[in-house]
Scaffold this motif. Structure first.
Motif, PDB file in Angstrom:
ATOM      1  N   UNK A   1      77.200   0.406  47.098  1.00 32.86           N
ATOM      2  CA  UNK A   1      78.137   2.027  47.794  1.00 32.86           C
ATOM      3  C   UNK A   1      77.276   3.186  47.180  1.00 32.86           C
ATOM      4  N   UNK A   2      77.161   4.220  47.644  1.00 34.54           N
ATOM      5  CA  UNK A   2      76.186   5.306  47.577  1.00 34.54           C
ATOM      6  C   UNK A   2      77.630   5.875  46.535  1.00 34.54           C
ATOM      7  N   UNK A   3      76.726   6.919  46.220  1.00 36.64           N
ATOM      8  CA  UNK A   3      77.148   8.926  45.829  1.00 36.64           C
ATOM      9  C   UNK A   3      78.653   9.065  47.184  1.00 36.64           C
ATOM     10  N   UNK A   4      77.411   9.352  48.460  1.00 35.90           N
ATOM     11  CA  UNK A   4      78.225  10.110  49.025  1.00 35.90           C
ATOM     12  C   UNK A   4      79.607   9.418  49.857  1.00 35.90           C
ATOM     13  N   UNK A   5      79.275   8.221  49.448  1.00 39.28           N
ATOM     14  CA  UNK A   5      80.803   7.315  50.016  1.00 39.28           C
ATOM     15  C   UNK A   5      81.741   6.826  48.813  1.00 39.28           C
ATOM     16  N   UNK A   6      81.729   7.217  48.091  1.00 38.70           N
ATOM     17  CA  UNK A   6      82.893   6.537  47.149  1.00 38.70           C
ATOM     18  C   UNK A   6      83.232   7.870  46.025  1.00 38.70           C
ATOM     19  N   UNK A   7      84.593   6.952  46.570  1.00 36.28           N
ATOM     20  CA  UNK A   7      84.924   8.121  44.666  1.00 36.28           C
ATOM     21  C   UNK A   7      85.531   6.581  43.854  1.00 36.28           C
ATOM     22  N   UNK A   8      85.961   7.340  42.882  1.00 33.79           N
ATOM     23  CA  UNK A   8      86.677   6.605  42.021  1.00 33.79           C
ATOM     24  C   UNK A   8      88.296   6.672  41.693  1.00 33.79           C
ATOM     25  N   UNK A   9      89.074   5.809  42.153  1.00 26.83           N
ATOM     26  CA  UNK A   9      90.283   6.177  41.152  1.00 26.83           C
ATOM     27  C   UNK A   9      90.881   5.523  40.356  1.00 26.83           C
ATOM     28  N   UNK A  10      91.326   6.151  39.299  1.00 27.62           N
ATOM     29  CA  UNK A  10      91.769   6.218  37.610  1.00 27.62           C
ATOM     30  C   UNK A  10      93.467   5.995  38.872  1.00 27.62           C
ATOM     31  N   UNK A  11      94.358   4.101  38.106  1.00 29.56           N
ATOM     32  CA  UNK A  11      95.506   4.296  37.946  1.00 29.56           C
ATOM     33  C   UNK A  11      95.678   4.315  39.127  1.00 29.56           C
ATOM     34  N   UNK A  12      95.193   2.947  40.027  1.00 29.76           N
ATOM     35  CA  UNK A  12      94.868   3.409  41.484  1.00 29.76           C
ATOM     36  C   UNK A  12      95.737   2.142  42.056  1.00 29.76           C
ATOM     37  N   UNK A  13      95.949   1.279  41.067  1.00 28.98           N
ATOM     38  CA  UNK A  13      97.050  -0.169  41.035  1.00 28.98           C
ATOM     39  C   UNK A  13      98.350   0.440  41.361  1.00 28.98           C
ATOM     40  N   UNK A  14      98.202   2.352  41.035  1.00 31.75           N
ATOM     41  CA  UNK A  14     100.460   1.995  40.608  1.00 31.75           C
ATOM     42  C   UNK A  14     100.349   2.809  42.348  1.00 31.75           C
ATOM     43  N   UNK A  15     101.514   3.580  42.286  1.00 30.89           N
ATOM     44  CA  UNK A  15     102.267   3.556  43.213  1.00 30.89           C
ATOM     45  C   UNK A  15     101.983   5.024  44.063  1.00 30.89           C
ATOM     46  N   UNK A  16     101.975   5.785  43.247  1.00 29.00           N
ATOM     47  CA  UNK A  16     100.132   6.912  43.896  1.00 29.00           C
ATOM     48  C   UNK A  16      98.922   6.489  44.695  1.00 29.00           C
ATOM     49  N   UNK A  17      98.526   5.802  42.990  1.00 31.87           N
ATOM     50  CA  UNK A  17      97.091   6.002  43.158  1.00 31.87           C
ATOM     51  C   UNK A  17      96.982   4.615  44.859  1.00 31.87           C
ATOM     52  N   UNK A  18      97.782   3.918  44.569  1.00 30.86           N
ATOM     53  CA  UNK A  18      97.515   2.687  45.310  1.00 30.86           C
ATOM     54  C   UNK A  18      97.499   3.164  47.079  1.00 30.86           C
TER      55      UNK A  18
END
Length: 343
Positions: free
Chosen positions: A1-18
């Motif tokens: 994965x490269x910087x231009x392709x990736x986002x990191x999502x905190x709480x990504x397993x939760x309702x809005x995060x998913x």
């Protein structure tokens, strides 16, 4: 994965995060999730994976573990962080305020430190309309005074201030705070939706549980507000419109060197009993209810003026209340026992 392709999502397993994971994957990003699953099922990640087709990496960590979070950020070097990880129930926050401060404020501080150490400088913050308190009636603008009435709202306002101060002293940072109103609904596929651990603390999943037979009756907290039917009025917005707003926000992350704040809402107020009626119509199931006293920290009415996002970004909601109720119910039908019983 490269910087231009990736986002990191905190709480990504939760309702809005998913749902954000799916929206950003659909927009072409690879997704890195960090979530401690303290309030969500670990199976939510498996559900997300069904929809994002291999664009997902997941780590089970608490974002207060700064060193581990820094390591993950350095490894994946994301283009941006989308920050959802938080405790989010108004009523619960009045019972355990210090836990809300530790998770919401402490976790955001830890994230900002990790981002700076890992040289990741773009942040979209998941904020809340609760910051406005009850307002003075009418639609709430981003310039409306902050009047938080509970520890949850105070924690969100404090996080916004922490982020703004970070931008003041570290010019490389860019951030947008999205104050959204009351997300409900589910992904149209019915694969993911709102499935909290334990007794639901939000209205829509509780109604789902009543309609599907998992609980006897909906609890309505207060019917003596100065509203047409006595119950609290909120601006309900489809979760897919909310996460779509996050994708659009990231497109505009470099518009300003100061932290900008945007409301995400529909501008339409719906009472608790009106939402119940709409849900009964969508589900074809009765939702009996009982009235109990108001909860500490609740207010009569919160409705958004989201014209700033429309004028600046061209963002506007696509779904109406019937869509929200339909998609929430379809998710419940597809997952009658929740994520845990789907595996």
């Amino acid at each position: 994965m490269t910087r231009a392709q990736t986002v990191l999502i905190t709480g990504g397993g939760g309702y809005i995060g998913s749902h954000a994971c799916v929206a950003f994957a659909d927009a072409g990003f690879d997704i890195v999730v960090v979530d401690d699953h303290s309030t969500t099922s670990r199976h939510s990640i498996d559900k997300i994976a069904q929809l994002v087709k291999g664009k997902l990496r997941s780590y089970s960590i608490d974002i207060n573990h700064t060193g581990e979070l820094t390591r993950i950020l350095r490894e994946h070097s994301p283009f941006a962080v989308i920050h959802f990880a938080a405790r989010k129930a108004v009523g619960e926050s009045t019972q355990i305020p210090t836990q809300y401060f530790d998770t919401n404020i402490g976790g955001t501080t830890s994230l900002l430190r990790s981002m700076r150490d890992a040289e990741v400088y773009r942040l979209i913050f998941s904020s809340s309309c609760s910051i406005y308190g009850g307002g003075n009636g009418g639609l709430l603008k981003e310039t409306s005074p902050a009047r938080p009435t509970n520890p949850y709202a105070w924690s969100k306002l404090t996080c916004e201030q922490l982020i703004a101060q970070t931008l003041n002293y570290h010019s490389e940072f860019r951030a947008i705070s999205l104050r959204y109103f009351n997300p409900i609904g589910a992904h149209p596929s019915a694969v993911i939706g709102e499935d909290p651990s334990g007794v639901p603390l939000n209205l829509m999943p509780y109604m789902n549980h009543v309609a599907i037979g998992r609980r006897k009756a909906l609890t309505v907290f207060g019917n003596d507000y100065l509203t047409p039917d006595g119950t609290a009025i909120r601006d309900y917005i489809h979760v897919m419109d909310v996460v779509g707003g996050h994708v659009v926000a990231l497109e505009h992350i470099n518009d300003s060197s100061e932290m900008e704040i945007f409301n995400l809402g529909t501008g339409v107020g719906t009472s608790v009993l009106e939402l119940r009626s709409a849900f009964e119509l969508a589900s074809g199931r009765p939702v009996p209810y009982e009235v109990k006293p108001r909860r500490p920290g609740d207010v009569a009415e919160l409705v958004a003026d989201a014209s700033k996002a429309q004028q600046r970004w061209g963002w506007e909601p696509r779904f109406n209340l019937a869509d929200m109720c339909r998609d929430a119910w379809n998710f419940q039908l597809a997952n009658p026992g929740g994520y845990e019983q789907s595996f």
